[in-house]
Design an enzyme around this catalytic site. Structure first.
Site, short mmCIF file in Angstrom:
data_model
loop_
_atom_site.label_atom_id
_atom_site.label_comp_id
_atom_site.label_asym_id
_atom_site.label_seq_id
_atom_site.Cartn_x
_atom_site.Cartn_y
_atom_site.Cartn_z
N ASN A 62 21.57 27.80 33.38
CA ASN A 62 21.00 26.30 32.99
C ASN A 62 20.93 24.98 33.47
OD1 ASN A 62 23.54 27.30 34.95
ND2 ASN A 62 25.15 25.41 33.85
N GLU A 64 20.47 21.09 33.54
CA GLU A 64 21.20 20.37 33.13
C GLU A 64 20.29 18.89 33.12
OE1 GLU A 64 25.18 19.86 35.34
OE2 GLU A 64 26.14 21.79 33.79
N CYS A 73 21.42 25.64 28.44
CA CYS A 73 22.03 26.86 28.07
C CYS A 73 21.27 28.00 28.63
CB CYS A 73 22.91 27.75 27.62
SG CYS A 73 23.89 26.24 27.01
N GLU A 75 21.63 31.16 28.32
CA GLU A 75 20.65 32.37 27.61
C GLU A 75 19.57 32.20 26.88
OE1 GLU A 75 23.15 30.81 28.61
OE2 GLU A 75 25.46 32.29 27.37
N CYS A 110 27.73 30.01 24.10
CA CYS A 110 28.26 28.81 23.34
C CYS A 110 28.02 29.07 22.18
CB CYS A 110 27.86 27.19 23.96
SG CYS A 110 26.49 27.34 23.56
N CYS A 113 24.23 29.23 21.61
CA CYS A 113 23.71 30.55 22.34
C CYS A 113 23.11 31.38 20.91
CB CYS A 113 23.92 30.66 23.65
SG CYS A 113 23.31 29.43 24.80
N1 THU Z 1 26.27 27.05 29.84
C1 THU Z 1 25.95 28.51 29.65
O1 THU Z 1 24.34 27.93 30.55
N2 THU Z 1 25.89 29.04 28.99
C2 THU Z 1 27.05 29.61 28.38
O2 THU Z 1 27.11 30.31 27.55
C3 THU Z 1 27.91 28.36 28.71
C4 THU Z 1 28.06 26.88 29.13
C5 THU Z 1 26.11 25.96 30.32
C6 THU Z 1 25.44 24.39 29.56
C7 THU Z 1 26.44 23.39 30.77
O3 THU Z 1 25.00 23.77 31.92
C8 THU Z 1 27.52 24.49 31.89
O4 THU Z 1 27.01 25.15 31.26
C9 THU Z 1 28.42 23.37 31.73
O5 THU Z 1 29.25 23.37 29.83
#
Ligand code: THU
Length: 160
Positions: A62, A64, A73, A75, A110, A113
């Site tokens: 991920n 940010e 994210c 994935e 999520c 994704c």
């Molecule tokens: N996140 C992911 O990378 N994948 C997921 O399946 C759930 C959430 C990340 C997004 C964000 O950077 C952090 O987790 C908190 O939501």
């Protein structure tokens, strides 16, 4: 009125050691990718690794941003990397891991994704396994992206 029902079957494995050697490798790669995640805001690091039919592995984590919604994210970073470099890529397996310590249940993709994963799965006309792991070590094997998103939105609906 008809009552309809939707469900799917998945497997719970006792640990990574019950997975194939190829999937165990994906777990290692996903963990390495997770450690490199850029998650200074949530501190929630996620790593993903996917295996293509030709044997190549792509990873993602991920990313940010100070403008929060601008991040992405793990994935999606992984599958966009694969599909941007290999348009005909066929995904066989996807592993997702996190640094969550106190959540026994595995962290699942999520909604956004899921939508992205389903579209590529639909395009390749072949389902792929999704593996998740909670902090209790148990591994969940989900048989397809589609099973995580019933009634998903498809490109064909745009033409209707
Ligand atoms: N996140 C992911 O990378 N994948 C997921 O399946 C759930 C959430 C990340 C997004 C964000 O950077 C952090 O987790 C908190 O939501």
């Amino acid at each position: 009125m008809d009552n309809k029902h939707s469900s799917f079957s998945y497997q719970e494995l006792n640990g990574v050691e019950e997975c194939s050697a190829a999937v165990q490798e994906l777990f290692k790669m996903a963990a390495k990718a997770k450690d490199k995640a850029y998650a200074p805001y949530s501190k929630f690091k996620v790593g993903a690794a996917l295996l293509l039919e030709d044997g190549e592995i792509f990873t993602g984590n991920n990313q940010e941003n100070a403008a929060y919604p601008s991040g992405l994210c793990a994935e999606r970073v992984a599958i966009f990397a694969a599909k941007s470099q290999k348009t005909e890529a066929v995904v066989k397996s996807l592993v997702i891991v996190t640094n969550a310590q106190d959540i026994a249940v595995p962290v699942a993709p999520c909604g956004s994704c899921r939508q992205v994963l389903v579209e590529y799965e639909f395009m390749q006309k072949e389902k792929f396994d999704i593996y998740l792991q909670g902090s209790n070590g148990k591994v969940i094997r989900i048989p397809s992206a589609e099973s995580l998103l019933p009634f998903s939105f498809h490109s064909e609906m745009l033409n209707s």
